[in-house]
Design a protein around this motif. Structure first.
Motif, PDB file in Angstrom:
ATOM      1  N   ASN A   3     -60.821 -29.679 -26.280  1.00 12.20           N
ATOM      2  CA  ASN A   3     -59.537 -28.711 -25.374  1.00 12.20           C
ATOM      3  C   ASN A   3     -60.567 -27.597 -24.586  1.00 12.20           C
ATOM      4  OD1 ASN A   3     -58.348 -29.887 -27.416  1.00 12.20           O
ATOM      5  ND2 ASN A   3     -58.412 -28.422 -28.451  1.00 12.20           N
ATOM      6  N   GLN A   4     -61.293 -27.244 -24.386  1.00 13.07           N
ATOM      7  CA  GLN A   4     -61.939 -26.036 -23.492  1.00 13.07           C
ATOM      8  C   GLN A   4     -62.261 -26.885 -21.679  1.00 13.07           C
ATOM      9  OE1 GLN A   4     -61.244 -22.776 -24.110  1.00 13.07           O
ATOM     10  NE2 GLN A   4     -62.107 -22.640 -21.472  1.00 13.07           N
ATOM     11  N   GLU A   5     -62.540 -28.113 -21.810  1.00 15.96           N
ATOM     12  CA  GLU A   5     -62.875 -29.179 -20.990  1.00 15.96           C
ATOM     13  C   GLU A   5     -61.786 -29.409 -19.972  1.00 15.96           C
ATOM     14  OE1 GLU A   5     -66.957 -31.107 -21.643  1.00 15.96           O
ATOM     15  OE2 GLU A   5     -65.526 -32.149 -22.997  1.00 15.96           O
ATOM     16  N   ILE A   6     -60.810 -29.726 -20.766  1.00 12.66           N
ATOM     17  CA  ILE A   6     -59.255 -29.676 -20.312  1.00 12.66           C
ATOM     18  C   ILE A   6     -58.749 -28.409 -20.108  1.00 12.66           C
ATOM     19  CG2 ILE A   6     -57.652 -30.686 -21.056  1.00 12.66           C
ATOM     20  CD1 ILE A   6     -58.201 -32.282 -23.111  1.00 12.66           C
ATOM     21  N   ILE A   7     -58.765 -27.324 -20.514  1.00 15.12           N
ATOM     22  CA  ILE A   7     -58.934 -25.825 -19.768  1.00 15.12           C
ATOM     23  C   ILE A   7     -58.828 -25.885 -18.568  1.00 15.12           C
ATOM     24  CG2 ILE A   7     -58.575 -23.549 -19.945  1.00 15.12           C
ATOM     25  CD1 ILE A   7     -58.037 -24.414 -23.419  1.00 15.12           C
ATOM     26  N   ASN A   8     -60.569 -26.090 -18.032  1.00 12.26           N
ATOM     27  CA  ASN A   8     -61.180 -25.657 -17.061  1.00 12.26           C
ATOM     28  C   ASN A   8     -61.033 -26.964 -16.200  1.00 12.26           C
ATOM     29  OD1 ASN A   8     -62.281 -23.209 -18.421  1.00 12.26           O
ATOM     30  ND2 ASN A   8     -63.607 -24.528 -19.647  1.00 12.26           N
ATOM     31  N   GLU A  34     -51.897 -22.917 -23.220  1.00 10.04           N
ATOM     32  CA  GLU A  34     -52.858 -22.284 -22.463  1.00 10.04           C
ATOM     33  C   GLU A  34     -53.749 -23.169 -21.508  1.00 10.04           C
ATOM     34  OE1 GLU A  34     -57.264 -20.800 -23.647  1.00 10.04           O
ATOM     35  OE2 GLU A  34     -55.791 -21.478 -24.878  1.00 10.04           O
ATOM     36  N   CYS A  35     -53.093 -24.284 -21.789  1.00 12.91           N
ATOM     37  CA  CYS A  35     -53.539 -25.008 -19.979  1.00 12.91           C
ATOM     38  C   CYS A  35     -52.537 -24.786 -19.169  1.00 12.91           C
ATOM     39  CB  CYS A  35     -53.623 -26.970 -20.438  1.00 12.91           C
ATOM     40  SG  CYS A  35     -54.698 -26.902 -21.452  1.00 12.91           S
ATOM     41  N   MET A  36     -51.054 -25.092 -19.115  1.00  8.77           N
ATOM     42  CA  MET A  36     -50.360 -25.182 -18.135  1.00  8.77           C
ATOM     43  C   MET A  36     -50.448 -23.440 -17.238  1.00  8.77           C
ATOM     44  SD  MET A  36     -48.151 -27.109 -17.709  1.00  8.77           S
ATOM     45  CE  MET A  36     -47.523 -28.494 -18.382  1.00  8.77           C
ATOM     46  N   TRP A  39     -53.052 -23.204 -15.164  1.00  4.00           N
ATOM     47  CA  TRP A  39     -53.426 -24.104 -13.962  1.00  4.00           C
ATOM     48  C   TRP A  39     -52.086 -22.831 -13.294  1.00  4.00           C
ATOM     49  CZ3 TRP A  39     -52.728 -28.896 -17.490  1.00  4.00           C
ATOM     50  CH2 TRP A  39     -54.360 -29.392 -17.988  1.00  4.00           C
ATOM     51  N   GLY A  40     -51.681 -22.136 -13.814  1.00  2.00           N
ATOM     52  CA  GLY A  40     -49.928 -21.370 -12.730  1.00  2.00           C
ATOM     53  C   GLY A  40     -49.140 -21.936 -12.880  1.00  2.00           C
ATOM     54  N   TYR A  41     -49.048 -22.438 -14.452  1.00  2.00           N
ATOM     55  CA  TYR A  41     -47.324 -23.199 -14.539  1.00  2.00           C
ATOM     56  C   TYR A  41     -46.562 -22.623 -15.214  1.00  2.00           C
ATOM     57  CZ  TYR A  41     -48.926 -27.441 -11.160  1.00  2.00           C
ATOM     58  OH  TYR A  41     -49.362 -28.088 -10.238  1.00  2.00           O
ATOM     59  N   THR A  71     -44.582 -35.257 -27.850  1.00  2.00           N
ATOM     60  CA  THR A  71     -44.355 -34.042 -27.037  1.00  2.00           C
ATOM     61  C   THR A  71     -44.864 -33.974 -25.991  1.00  2.00           C
ATOM     62  OG1 THR A  71     -43.433 -32.948 -28.805  1.00  2.00           O
ATOM     63  CG2 THR A  71     -43.503 -31.697 -26.942  1.00  2.00           C
ATOM     64  N   CYS A  72     -44.081 -34.510 -24.798  1.00  2.00           N
ATOM     65  CA  CYS A  72     -44.967 -33.483 -22.717  1.00  2.00           C
ATOM     66  C   CYS A  72     -44.104 -32.062 -23.025  1.00  2.00           C
ATOM     67  CB  CYS A  72     -43.857 -34.976 -22.918  1.00  2.00           C
ATOM     68  SG  CYS A  72     -44.856 -34.261 -20.765  1.00  2.00           S
ATOM     69  N   LEU A  73     -44.965 -31.198 -22.186  1.00  2.00           N
ATOM     70  CA  LEU A  73     -44.688 -30.226 -21.602  1.00  2.00           C
ATOM     71  C   LEU A  73     -44.362 -30.203 -20.360  1.00  2.00           C
ATOM     72  CD1 LEU A  73     -46.939 -27.527 -23.673  1.00  2.00           C
ATOM     73  CD2 LEU A  73     -44.666 -28.114 -23.992  1.00  2.00           C
ATOM     74  N   VAL A  74     -43.345 -29.821 -19.513  1.00  2.00           N
ATOM     75  CA  VAL A  74     -42.954 -29.769 -18.325  1.00  2.00           C
ATOM     76  C   VAL A  74     -43.255 -28.515 -17.708  1.00  2.00           C
ATOM     77  CG1 VAL A  74     -41.134 -30.029 -16.709  1.00  2.00           C
ATOM     78  CG2 VAL A  74     -40.873 -31.737 -19.254  1.00  2.00           C
ATOM     79  N   GLY A  75     -43.901 -28.419 -17.127  1.00  2.00           N
ATOM     80  CA  GLY A  75     -44.489 -27.349 -15.951  1.00  2.00           C
ATOM     81  C   GLY A  75     -43.343 -27.183 -14.847  1.00  2.00           C
ATOM     82  N   TYR A  76     -43.160 -25.782 -14.671  1.00  2.00           N
ATOM     83  CA  TYR A  76     -42.969 -25.862 -12.674  1.00  2.00           C
ATOM     84  C   TYR A  76     -44.504 -24.222 -12.102  1.00  2.00           C
ATOM     85  CZ  TYR A  76     -40.486 -25.082  -8.278  1.00  2.00           C
ATOM     86  OH  TYR A  76     -39.670 -25.195  -7.250  1.00  2.00           O
ATOM     87  N   LYS A  77     -43.721 -24.499 -10.749  1.00  2.00           N
ATOM     88  CA  LYS A  77     -44.901 -23.627 -10.464  1.00  2.00           C
ATOM     89  C   LYS A  77     -44.467 -23.516  -8.949  1.00  2.00           C
ATOM     90  CE  LYS A  77     -49.473 -24.527  -9.770  1.00  2.00           C
ATOM     91  NZ  LYS A  77     -51.147 -24.518  -8.863  1.00  2.00           N
ATOM     92  N   CYS A  78     -44.473 -22.453  -8.430  1.00  2.00           N
ATOM     93  CA  CYS A  78     -44.252 -22.200  -6.675  1.00  2.00           C
ATOM     94  C   CYS A  78     -44.672 -20.637  -6.559  1.00  2.00           C
ATOM     95  CB  CYS A  78     -42.909 -21.653  -6.586  1.00  2.00           C
ATOM     96  SG  CYS A  78     -41.243 -20.650  -7.631  1.00  2.00           S
ATOM     97  N   GLN A  79     -44.643 -20.794  -5.633  1.00  2.00           N
ATOM     98  CA  GLN A  79     -44.945 -19.397  -4.657  1.00  2.00           C
ATOM     99  C   GLN A  79     -44.393 -18.195  -5.238  1.00  2.00           C
ATOM    100  OE1 GLN A  79     -48.763 -18.473  -3.206  1.00  2.00           O
ATOM    101  NE2 GLN A  79     -48.871 -20.356  -4.453  1.00  2.00           N
ATOM    102  N   PRO A  80     -44.090 -17.247  -4.738  1.00  2.00           N
ATOM    103  CA  PRO A  80     -42.565 -15.742  -5.177  1.00  2.00           C
ATOM    104  C   PRO A  80     -42.346 -16.007  -3.751  1.00  2.00           C
ATOM    105  CG  PRO A  80     -45.013 -15.414  -5.104  1.00  2.00           C
ATOM    106  CD  PRO A  80     -45.625 -16.317  -4.915  1.00  2.00           C
ATOM    107  N   ASN A  81     -40.801 -15.800  -4.325  1.00  2.00           N
ATOM    108  CA  ASN A  81     -39.264 -16.193  -2.992  1.00  2.00           C
ATOM    109  C   ASN A  81     -39.696 -17.469  -3.179  1.00  2.00           C
ATOM    110  OD1 ASN A  81     -38.863 -13.557  -3.520  1.00  2.00           O
ATOM    111  ND2 ASN A  81     -40.793 -13.123  -1.888  1.00  2.00           N
ATOM    112  N   GLN A  82     -39.937 -18.481  -3.356  1.00  2.00           N
ATOM    113  CA  GLN A  82     -39.660 -19.385  -3.034  1.00  2.00           C
ATOM    114  C   GLN A  82     -38.425 -20.607  -4.554  1.00  2.00           C
ATOM    115  OE1 GLN A  82     -43.637 -22.056  -2.310  1.00  2.00           O
ATOM    116  NE2 GLN A  82     -43.261 -21.262  -0.427  1.00  2.00           N
ATOM    117  N   TYR A  83     -37.997 -21.334  -3.707  1.00  2.00           N
ATOM    118  CA  TYR A  83     -37.106 -22.438  -5.462  1.00  2.00           C
ATOM    119  C   TYR A  83     -37.318 -23.222  -4.621  1.00  2.00           C
ATOM    120  CZ  TYR A  83     -35.246 -17.607  -4.692  1.00  2.00           C
ATOM    121  OH  TYR A  83     -34.675 -16.436  -5.111  1.00  2.00           O
TER     122      TYR A  83
END
Length: 84
Positions: A3-8, A34-36, A39-41, A71-83
């Motif tokens: 798990n730690q290798e995947i997180i890293n 924890e991964c998401m 990774w910033g998601y 189960t599949c987690l769906v994560g979203y990442k964007c910069q501040p003030n972006q949509y």
């Protein structure tokens, strides 16, 4: 991989905006979050796959209970003030 290798894995360096889909074992859901997070998601949804065999729900062994889904987690990442 552990798990730690995947997180890293430096997934956070691949994109500044977009979606990440992470299949996770039900017993390891906290690791998926924890991964998401690392990774910033932000987890915005979950996909659930109901396992079937011969047109019937297939029940397999889980850690505590019998399971018929993945189960599949769906994560979203964007910069501040972006949509989207």
């Amino acid at each position: 991989m552990s798990n730690q290798e995947i997180i890293n894995i430096p997934i956070e360096n691949l994109a500044t905006k977009g979606f990440c889909f992470l299949w996770i074992l039900n017993s390891q859901m906290h690791i998926g979050y924890e991964c998401m997070n690392k990774w910033g998601y932000e987890v915005v949804d979950q996909l659930t796959w109901i396992k079937t065999k011969n047109n019937k729900i297939h029940i397999s062994h889980g850690f505590y209970f019998l399971h018929s889904s993945e189960t599949c987690l769906v994560g979203y990442k964007c910069q501040p003030n972006q949509y989207v």
